[in-house]
Design a protein around this motif. Sequence first.
Motif, short mmCIF file in Angstrom:
data_model
loop_
_atom_site.label_atom_id
_atom_site.label_comp_id
_atom_site.label_asym_id
_atom_site.label_seq_id
_atom_site.Cartn_x
_atom_site.Cartn_y
_atom_site.Cartn_z
N ARG A 291 6.83 3.61 -1.23
CA ARG A 291 8.05 4.33 -0.86
C ARG A 291 8.57 3.88 0.50
NH1 ARG A 291 8.86 8.62 -4.54
NH2 ARG A 291 6.96 9.14 -5.63
N VAL A 292 7.68 3.64 1.43
CA VAL A 292 8.08 3.13 2.75
C VAL A 292 8.65 1.72 2.59
CG1 VAL A 292 7.23 2.48 5.04
CG2 VAL A 292 6.39 4.55 3.93
N TRP A 293 8.00 0.91 1.77
CA TRP A 293 8.46 -0.45 1.51
C TRP A 293 9.85 -0.42 0.89
CZ3 TRP A 293 10.05 -3.51 -2.47
CH2 TRP A 293 9.97 -4.89 -2.28
N GLU B 264 0.81 -1.21 0.00
CA GLU B 264 0.00 0.00 0.00
C GLU B 264 0.85 1.27 0.00
OE1 GLU B 264 -3.33 0.27 -0.17
OE2 GLU B 264 -3.51 -1.88 -0.37
N ASN B 265 2.04 1.22 0.57
CA ASN B 265 2.94 2.37 0.67
C ASN B 265 4.28 1.99 0.06
OD1 ASN B 265 1.08 3.96 2.25
ND2 ASN B 265 1.56 2.60 3.94
N LYS C 3 -2.55 -0.49 5.09
CA LYS C 3 -3.35 0.46 4.33
C LYS C 3 -3.15 1.87 4.89
CE LYS C 3 -6.95 -2.57 2.74
NZ LYS C 3 -6.88 -2.48 1.32
N LYS C 4 -3.26 2.85 4.00
CA LYS C 4 -3.14 4.24 4.41
C LYS C 4 -4.36 4.60 5.23
CE LYS C 4 -0.53 5.47 0.35
NZ LYS C 4 -0.50 6.18 -0.92
N PRO C 5 -4.17 5.35 6.30
CA PRO C 5 -5.33 5.71 7.14
C PRO C 5 -6.24 6.70 6.42
CG PRO C 5 -3.37 6.82 7.93
CD PRO C 5 -2.93 5.88 6.83
N THR C 6 -7.52 6.53 6.64
CA THR C 6 -8.51 7.47 6.11
C THR C 6 -9.15 8.17 7.30
OG1 THR C 6 -10.21 5.77 6.09
CG2 THR C 6 -8.98 6.11 4.05
N LEU D 210 5.28 -1.85 7.54
CA LEU D 210 4.43 -0.66 7.41
C LEU D 210 4.02 -0.42 5.96
CD1 LEU D 210 6.16 1.87 9.82
CD2 LEU D 210 3.96 0.74 10.12
N GLY D 211 4.86 -0.82 5.02
CA GLY D 211 4.53 -0.66 3.61
C GLY D 211 3.32 -1.48 3.18
#
Length: 71
Positions: free
Chosen positions: A32-34, A29-30, A65-68, A61-62
């Motif tokens: 760049r962090v991954w 989901e992320n 899911k991104k928090p909404t 963390l990658g």
Amino acid sequence: MLLVLGTTIGMYALALGRVPGRWLQRNVENPRVWGAGALLLVAAVFSSRTVALIGAGLITLGYLKKPTFDH
């Protein structure tokens, strides 16, 4: 060989904001962090366990899911 592959995939994800491969694209989901986590895991070969733990944490963390913030 694996170090070169890990570095290449990590830099790709970090720079472009995408991960290669269908499976990774569906699950990460992320990107760049991954990618930052992948680069830290590669760097951990030459440094300490602490860097490896931070890299593994960023990879984890990658996948989250991104928090909404819908109310």
